[in-house]
Structures are given as C-alpha cells and as structure tokens.
Design an enzyme around this catalytic site. Structure first.
Site, PDB file in Angstrom:
ATOM      1  N   GLY B  96      68.523 -23.222 -22.381  1.00  0.00           N
ATOM      2  CA  GLY B  96      68.958 -24.210 -21.395  1.00  0.00           C
ATOM      3  C   GLY B  96      69.865 -23.601 -20.341  1.00  0.00           C
ATOM      4  O   GLY B  96      70.622 -22.685 -20.623  1.00  0.00           O
ATOM      5  N   ARG B 157      62.281 -21.289 -23.682  1.00  0.00           N
ATOM      6  CA  ARG B 157      62.852 -21.243 -25.035  1.00  0.00           C
ATOM      7  C   ARG B 157      61.997 -20.454 -26.016  1.00  0.00           C
ATOM      8  O   ARG B 157      62.169 -20.566 -27.229  1.00  0.00           O
ATOM      9  CB  ARG B 157      63.074 -22.674 -25.548  1.00  0.00           C
ATOM     10  CG  ARG B 157      64.105 -23.445 -24.745  1.00  0.00           C
ATOM     11  CD  ARG B 157      64.327 -24.850 -25.272  1.00  0.00           C
ATOM     12  NE  ARG B 157      65.308 -25.579 -24.474  1.00  0.00           N
ATOM     13  CZ  ARG B 157      66.624 -25.441 -24.601  1.00  0.00           C
ATOM     14  NH1 ARG B 157      67.115 -24.588 -25.491  1.00  0.00           N
ATOM     15  NH2 ARG B 157      67.457 -26.145 -23.838  1.00  0.00           N
ATOM     16  N   ASP B 188      71.157 -17.942 -30.492  1.00  0.00           N
ATOM     17  CA  ASP B 188      69.827 -17.460 -30.902  1.00  0.00           C
ATOM     18  C   ASP B 188      69.333 -16.341 -29.986  1.00  0.00           C
ATOM     19  O   ASP B 188      68.791 -15.336 -30.456  1.00  0.00           O
ATOM     20  CB  ASP B 188      68.817 -18.617 -30.886  1.00  0.00           C
ATOM     21  CG  ASP B 188      69.049 -19.580 -32.047  1.00  0.00           C
ATOM     22  OD1 ASP B 188      69.794 -19.213 -32.984  1.00  0.00           O
ATOM     23  OD2 ASP B 188      68.517 -20.706 -32.001  1.00  0.00           O
ATOM     24  N   LYS B 211      76.078 -17.190 -22.977  1.00  0.00           N
ATOM     25  CA  LYS B 211      75.887 -18.411 -22.200  1.00  0.00           C
ATOM     26  C   LYS B 211      75.705 -19.601 -23.120  1.00  0.00           C
ATOM     27  O   LYS B 211      75.005 -19.493 -24.127  1.00  0.00           O
ATOM     28  CB  LYS B 211      74.640 -18.293 -21.336  1.00  0.00           C
ATOM     29  CG  LYS B 211      74.154 -19.620 -20.768  1.00  0.00           C
ATOM     30  CD  LYS B 211      72.666 -19.877 -20.999  1.00  0.00           C
ATOM     31  CE  LYS B 211      72.367 -20.359 -22.407  1.00  0.00           C
ATOM     32  NZ  LYS B 211      70.972 -20.791 -22.584  1.00  0.00           N
ATOM     33  N   THR B 212      76.316 -20.734 -22.833  1.00  0.00           N
ATOM     34  CA  THR B 212      75.965 -22.046 -23.353  1.00  0.00           C
ATOM     35  C   THR B 212      77.034 -23.057 -22.981  1.00  0.00           C
ATOM     36  O   THR B 212      78.217 -22.806 -23.151  1.00  0.00           O
ATOM     37  CB  THR B 212      75.759 -22.095 -24.883  1.00  0.00           C
ATOM     38  OG1 THR B 212      75.716 -23.481 -25.274  1.00  0.00           O
ATOM     39  CG2 THR B 212      76.893 -21.454 -25.646  1.00  0.00           C
ATOM     40  N   LYS B 252      86.960 -55.419 -18.080  1.00  0.00           N
ATOM     41  CA  LYS B 252      86.092 -56.183 -18.979  1.00  0.00           C
ATOM     42  C   LYS B 252      85.172 -55.366 -19.864  1.00  0.00           C
ATOM     43  O   LYS B 252      84.533 -55.945 -20.739  1.00  0.00           O
ATOM     44  CB  LYS B 252      85.276 -57.200 -18.190  1.00  0.00           C
ATOM     45  CG  LYS B 252      84.410 -56.620 -17.108  1.00  0.00           C
ATOM     46  CD  LYS B 252      83.661 -57.763 -16.381  1.00  0.00           C
ATOM     47  CE  LYS B 252      82.923 -57.211 -15.185  1.00  0.00           C
ATOM     48  NZ  LYS B 252      82.491 -58.211 -14.226  1.00  0.00           N
TER      49      LYS B 252
END
Lengths: 559, 559
Positions: B96, B157, B188, B211-212, B252
């Site tokens: 991703g 992926r 991974d 990265k993530t 509310k």
C-alpha cells in the site's frame, strides 16, 4: 516525562492552534486609520431600491424597513470617526457550523471597541428565546481568533416563526437593553433576520451575516460567496486529491465520493475544479437536461469500461449530496410513492418492507414499475419507509453513492462482464464544517464582522454584510435583505424566503468543467491541491469557481 | 476566460504542488560537503551481531549474508568521497502507498548522482518479475519531489516466494545488469528483501526502506517509526479534530471513527494524543486485559450516559481498524464458527444466511450462543458468510464502528432509555495514504533515500536504511534485516518473518493516554491539530507518540 510542547498541549491547544491565533488577518484599507488602528465605516445608499420579482408583496410585508429606505444597496465610502457609542449588540450563530464564525465575532468586537458592548448568545436562536447572553471579552477574542467551529457560542436550528416567539424575542431584547442583533446564518436564518428587523423596528437593529458551506447563499457581483465554503471545499478537495493520487498508486479501485452541500452542487463543482476527477455529477445539470437515472448509470458504466480498456482500472466519481432530488424520473417515482403510501397508509401500516415492495411493484404503472424494479432491494425498501409529518421521505438518508455503485456494477455486467470494477464509497461532510478557517475564510469573516459592526454604528437595520472585489482589496457593501426575498410555495403555502442560489449551467465555472470533463475522464489528469496552508506561498488561494464566476484575473484573493 | 493560475493548472498542477516542489528538504549534515553539495557516506559495523530470539535458524537461512558479516548494525561515520561508481540500481514500491515514497526516489537519485544509473520498476514486485524498468531522470525527480502517492512507479502486493520467482528475479537482474535493488515496503516486503539479498548474493545488493502508514515496522532506538505514518496520522488527526470541534458546535452527535492501521493501534493512539477524544480503544490493551465485547460496550454506554447528565450529548470514539481480532471472546467465537463452518460445509453450502443463523445459534455452547445472539443480525450473518481459501473470515470487512454503535445504543436503552444517542460513523483510510508528505515525512524519506543510496555505494547488502535521533540532527544507521527476523507460525507452518511491532501497554505513549483518558471523557478538552503545514511556525511537528517513546525533549524534529 512531559516535553515543553506537551505541557502547553495540556493547557488545551495544539501547536497549530497556538500559532494560528497569532496570525495577522488582512483587513480592507477602509477600516484602518492613519495609525493602522481599526475604525468603523459609514455607508451611502444607492439611488434606487434593490428588488426581486416580488417587490410588491415584499414591500408590504416589510413596510417599516422599506419606508425607512432600508431597501437600497449600501456602499461604504469613508471612515466613520464619530460613530454612535454606548451600543449593546448581541451576536448569535444559526444552523450548521461553518469555518470563520469565530472571526465574525472577532471582527465585531474589534470595530465596536470598548465604548460599546458585544454580547454572545449561547446555543443559537433557542438561546435567544431563552435570553442566554454573556459579555464577550478581549480575552475571549484572543482565544478564538482564526479557530474553527461554532463552539464559542454554540448553535441550533430553531426557527423563529410564531407570534409568541417574536414577542418573546422583543421582550428579551428589551430586558437586556439590546440596540442590535447580529444573526450569522444561511438563507433561512437571514430570512428570519429580515422578519425580526421588521418586527423589532425601530428599537432593535438586525444585521445578517452570510454563512453556509453549501455556497447556496450568494448575490452575484454584490456577494461572490458565503463564508465557510472555501474551507469546506479545500478540506474535501484535499481528501479527494489524496484519493485520486491513491488510484494510480494502488491501481485497483473506483472511489464514489458523495459531498455535503444539500440541494446545490456548488461544493461538488468547486472540488471537481480543484482536483479533476474522472466523473463529476452536477444535480442542476441533471435536472436541466432531464437526465434519467438509467442514463446516468449507463454513462458511468461506459466510462469505467473505456478506461479499463486503456488499463485504467481505477477512477473517482464525485456526487453532490442532493443529486437524487434532481433526477427527474426518480423524483416522479418518489411523488407517486408518496401518494401511494398516503392513500394506502392504513393497509400498509403493518406490512413488512418485503410485502410493501410487492405491493408497490404491483400498483406502479409500467415505466415507474420498471424503474422501481431496477433499484437495489435495500433502496426499494428505503423508498417504502414510513413518511415524515409532511408525508415526505427523508431523501437525504438514501446512500446515493452506494446506489450508483450497485447499479453501475449491474450495468457493467450486462455490457462487459470482464471489466474489473472494485469500489469504495465515501461521504465527506462533517469533516468540512469545523476545520480551522482557510486564510480566505479567516479574512473574509473578520471583514464581514467589521462590516456588520459598522452597520450597527451607522444605525442600519435589515441588511446583510457583504464584501466583493475580493481580488483587488475588497468592496465593502451591505445588501438590503428585502432585496433578496421572494415568495415561494413551501408545504403548499406562500412564504417569504431568500431563494437558494443553485449552480447555473450557463455560469463560467460550470462551463469550465463541461469543456474539460471528457478529457478528465479519458486519462488521469488529476491535480492534488494538498492541505490548505495558513503560511507560505500557497496560502492565498480562493475558490476557483468564485474566481471564474466573478471574472477575477487571479486565483489569489487580496484584501 | 482563463487566469494565469488556471493556465498553469491546465498543465497539471495545483498552486500547492507547484510551490511544494520548490521547498528545500532538510538533510543530515553528514550528507553535505563544504559546498553544501550532497555526498554519500560510509558505514562502520558495530562489534557484535544484532539478533532476535531466533538467531540460530536465521543464521542458517541467511548463511551468505551472515558469513559476510552483514548481520551487524551499521553506523555512518564519515563522508564517502571515493564511492564505487558505474552502479546500476533499481527501486520499487511494494504494498500500500505511503506519503514520502517519491522522496525516497529523489534521495536515491541525489546521492547516486550522474555517475551511477537509477532505474525505476513499474508496478511493484510484479513489475520486477516482468522486468518493467525505466531510467529515472533529474527531470522526473524535479516533478515528483515532495509530492504524495506511489503513482510515479506504481505498486502491487505480489509476494516473491516460489523458487521460480526467485530464479526469475535473478534472470531479470542479470539481463538488466543490476548491481543493486532497493525495496520500499513494510514488514513483509522487507522480509522479502532479506530473502532476495541472500538469494542474489553476491551479484546483487538488496536494500530495504521501511514504509507503512500503520507504524508497525519499528526498531526501538534504531528506527523510531516507518515513513508515511506521520502524514497519515496528521491527515486523520485533522479530520478527527474538525469533527471534535463540530460536536460542541452542533451539540447533538456521537461520532464513531474507525481508523486504518491493520492489526496495530499505533495510528489510533497517535491520533488520540493529537486530538484527545472522549473514548479511544486500543486493540493491544483489549487483548492484554482480556476485555470481553460486553465490557467494551458497557463502558461506552456508561460514558455516553455520564456525559449526557452533564449536558454533553456528543462525543467522539476512536476505533482501531483491527480491534475485532483482539477482543478475546469474539475471536474465540470466530474460531468456533470457522470450525463449525468447515465441519458442516456441505450441509451449509446451500442454506440461506437466516437458516445459517438458526443453525449456529443451535450448535453453539451456552456462553458463545449468548454472545452470538447479542450481536446485531447483520453481523451474525457476516460471521456466517463463506470462508476464504484458508477457511477464515475476512474480518476486516466487519463494520466495527457500526457494530459498536448498535450494541451501545441497545445497552443505553437498558440502562437509561431517555439518554439521547444520535450517531454518525466514519472510516478514514484511503484519504491518508497518498496525501502530500508532511515536512517530517518529506525530510525523513529523502534522508532514507540518501542512506539507501550510500549503502549501495558502500557495497552493503541485506540492510534496511534507518534514521534515529530525529530531534537532534539525525543518526544515520543501517539495520541488518537478519536482526529483525523471527520464526513465526503462519497458516500452520513456520515462516521467517519480521515481527509486526504492536502498541506496548507499558510504552510512554500508551501510558500518557491511559493517565489522561478519564479526564478527556469527563469534559470537552479536545485539541484541533489543524491541517499539516509545509511552511511557517507549525510545520516541524513530529508524531507525539514517537517523541514520547523515544524520550525526545521536543515535539519538533530537527535534521
């Protein structure tokens, strides 16, 4: 272990909030004296009255204001160095929040200064009826300057309509010795402001300030836009831009994004101009060209298929919140169903939704029956839920984005079964109402506050503060509320209301979109506007649709 | 009429994008020569190896790397003024997207310079297998600098696992004369990088970049956080802050907000620290304290009721995406249902969901039957959908936010029927992956690119670029991937993987939340962090949880 920064956060502010409060807000030159101090201005009326098509009935309804000459456009001409002093004004927020409300209060306080009193009304119109006032201090203003939300005062949606309510307001104003009331709100709230101005004349002046993120309160050259629109659209545009950037990164999703904005499509149009998605639906065009649901869905399917053939298995579709109420065949179907439900209320009362669906499918005429059957079951059932007190359905409850996804998927299956169509749906709304104001909204609202305060000190009533020529220093105006009011049928009877400004399909902004949307769907040519900036070279942008419709020469505002 | 600004937009960029590309990115001093030009650095290994509990099997699996000494932490000590030249390196994005990926490429290009070649791999690991390379130019870098998304290269992926795949990669690298491969990805993907480093040794060096947005790839003092986390949490925190500001304005609604982040609750924790909502659920705490669903719901109901008594009919609840998989009794129920579905697959196959519900209710033991019946029907049905190939349910499909709203509403009806509980639900995810990088992520990733490039020119392999001491100039490091790899059971068999870093309930960041959440739910003490700024005094903030866990003395990063 608490760092210095966290200690300050413990006192209740983010780094951003602390810094943004120190940010100087640009002010129109007219409001600054030689020492750069803020001073009020005086206004001159135009020669002839500003009217709508309903001048006559309006003049009758607002007799006092009109007779006092309060029906002509006002232009600020010079500084007011001897304003009436000792005034007691109160300000209230009405309806949904919009970014910049706090700066309206700050502007009012700045121009009223220490020789007048500014009160805040807690909890909107209801708070006014209950007389919930408090004195606003310089310290309060320091704390709320440039911050988002309406939480400093709170708001509500109470409509002041009945004679008892008007009388109650009169009492409350007298009890608190108010000379003036500033109502910050949308079209309905400003209609209310006009009615109050007439009813309270001459004891209490009433001034309106144009607020709504929907952008449907405008007055052409006199009022390019209402406040809150710029911030909301910048917030939505960043999110849409981020998602657009995501689509060719992950290469697998279509995102259907519904945007808040009630009936009008101004928000959807502005966000589209800022981001250039594959598809943008504009409710007003759907109604004007009488585009049936079937055609909308078929066009979507065709675009998905075309893009897939080019290897683009992704895209973004922008959907205005009010779309459903503009699709001709769907609205006809809703009318028919409303009648049907009303006629058979008794027998339907205890039927399950499944049974109601069978019943409707049986009762409807051929074409409407076909349309009804083409809808996903959960939508069919929603259309058969019990009606509200007016016998209408809460159309806003219908998940338009999911409806279009499901129908487009079905259509793609018919046309091209192998075309991939993985989807996500989003509804962006509440995220955009209370963000910290953009520099545009911060400046726009502070100046609207200065104008409203000046109108009070210039002894005007029944006016709405307005500011135009936003690209060249600003033109300080006041619009007579009577000049915006029409007679409209609502729930079967005539009412005096300010007409909602919808997107015009002949406006420069719409034409700009229409001329380019084919190119935007044919390839990925999106732009990502990024997060709105309060500092630096990207901080002065104004709404693109406003710049286009006003014919400005730049996208940067200048006050 | 097109204004100058719009003309430029026609060429494809927003004002923000044009300006942000010109923004100078801070660089660690070590990378600058006397003329302020960027130069690579060399690394010195620590004395002893960096190991996990599984040192032995890992050393066996990664024999070549370990024997070559590539299992020791590297620290950059000095500039590398005579790097090996004529290298051909390729960079790919895996998984991703996360903000800053483009700056990793820019950093690589800057440090590799003109005497080496940097290739881009189109479409992630799959593109690598297909040999989809192109040469990255200085012009490309100018265009992508400081922009969000992974769209410059694209991503996917695909997992490189089979012998055929490894062989294919070897062929592709040889065919393209690659000396080095940079894999930008999460846990991974970095495991994959280690396996490739071992397999391609010594011909091709493989370097990983952490990265993530989920923040679950960390290495304590050596790697405070992965890139993309800061931008994503700043985007979510602005939205949550805006909604918090909205709650006392409109007075509310309760907003239940689910935040992306897979298993770990780092994102939810960081956003909570930045905004201080009434309730923040942390999955790891729910698991550690074995809190059953019933208790979570009851606590929520109690807080809603308590606040209502104080006139606070509104609030915000933050929910981590992975929560459901951490609720003990619910996960037990899921296991039982998985077995049940597997055992009775044949007979259930053609049963309607309604029938499956009856079946499950009958088959389950008393306690689990009670829990099952306490769930809303649509959740019961989701739990009985057909399983994936591993016999598991796609738990991420379950709308946790709606589940908690419905169960809390039911509980409130039991405890205090008159307590108002109007709700909205949100899921923020895709909005946060591809935004323009925060100044922190822009700088962090550019420097990670410089480190990865330096590792290539220093002839290292099997390493992950890392940067710590972010509050005082940055410490340039490289972590041996073997030092992060454990043996874990996945789908029944042992696998070598990098363990996901979850939120530790004894970490300073969690304790900071735990010590204050009662006060945050008792009154409105939220803060609104506002939109992330690229210019001005609020631009240098780093994640609060990182500053706390690393024991930094300030919230502002300094490189």
């Amino acid at each position: 272990m608490l760092t210095a920064d966290l200690k300050k956060m413990e006192q209740g502010s983010s780094i951003f909030e602390r810094e943004v409060r120190k940010l100087a807000v640009p002010v129109c030159k007219l409001f600054l004296d030689e020492q750069g101090q803020i001073v009020p201005v005086t206004f001159n009326p135009e020669g002839k009255p500003l009217n709508t098509k309903d001048a006559k009935p309006v003049a009758a309804e607002f007799r006092h204001i009109v007779q006092a000459g309060g029906n002509r456009l006002l232009t600020a001409k010079r500084k007011n160095l001897s304003p009436t002093l000792g005034q007691r004004a109160a300000v209230l927020f009405s309806g949904g929040p919009a970014a910049g409300g706090h700066n309206v209060v700050a502007g009012l306080k700045a121009v009223l200064g220490r020789q007048n009193v500014l009160l805040g009304v807690r909890g909107g119109p209801k708070g006014l009826l209950n007389g919930e006032f408090f004195t606003i201090t310089d310290k309060d203003v320091k704390r709320i300057l440039n911050t988002g939300g309406f939480d400093f005062l709170g708001s509500d949606r109470t409509k002041i309509k009945t004679t008892e309510q008007f009388l109650q307001v009169k009492k409350v104003c007298a009890k608190n010795k108010l000379n003036a009331l500033v109502i910050v709100g949308g079209d309905d709230s400003n209609t209310n402001a006009a009615l109050l101005a007439e009813y309270l004349y001459p004891e209490v002046q009433v001034i309106g300030v144009p607020k709504t993120i929907d952008g449907d309160l405008q007055a052409g050259k006199f009022l390019p836009i209402s406040f809150g629109f710029d911030t909301a659209t910048k917030i939505y545009a960043e999110l849409v831009g981020n998602i657009l950037q995501d689509t060719p990164s992950s290469r697998k999703y279509w995102h259907f994004i519904k945007l808040m904005g009630r009936a009008a499509s101004h928000v959807a149009l502005e966000v589209a101009l800022q981001t250039r998605p594959a598809v943008t639906l504009i409710s007003e065009e759907v109604a004007a060209r009488k585009i049936p649901l079937r055609k909308i869905v078929d066009d979507l399917a065709q675009i998905v298929i075309k893009r897939a053939k080019k290897g683009l298995k992704h895209g973004v579709v922008i959907i205005p919140e009010g779309l459903i109420e503009f699709i001709p065949d769907l609205t006809d179907l809703l009318k028919t169903l409303n009648d049907l439900m009303a006629r058979h209320a008794a027998s339907l009362k205890n039927l399950s939704l499944a049974k109601r669906r069978e019943f409707a499918a049986k009762e409807l005429q051929s074409e409407q029956a076909a349309l009804f059957k083409s809808l996903p079951e959960y939508i069919q059932e929603m259309l058969l839920l019990d009606r509200d007190s007016h016998g209408n359905l809460q159309v806003s409850q219908i998940p338009t984005e999911k409806l279009l996804i499901d129908m487009t998927a079905a259509r793609i299956k018919q046309l091209s079964p192998d075309t991939p169509f993985a989807t996500n749906s989003h509804f962006f709304g509440y995220e955009g109402r209370c963000g910290a104001p953009s520099l545009f909204d911060a400046a726009f609202t502070f100046n609207l506050g200065l104008i409203a305060g000046s109108l009070i000190l210039d002894k005007r009533t029944g006016y709405m503060a307005a500011l135009s020529d936003l690209h060249k220093g600003g033109r300080v105006l006041a619009i007579p509320l009577t000049g915006l009011i029409n007679v409209e049928k609502r729930h079967g009877k005539d009412e005096m209301v300010i007409e909602k400004a919808l997107v015009k399909t002949n406006s420069p902004a719409f034409k700009f979109l229409a001329a380019r949307r084919r190119a935007w769907s044919a390839a990925d040519v999106f732009t990502s506007p990024g997060p709105r900036q309060l500092w630096g070279p990207a901080a002065n942008q104004m709404p693109i649709s406003v710049a286009l419709n006003q014919g400005y020469a730049s996208l940067n505002f200048k006050l």
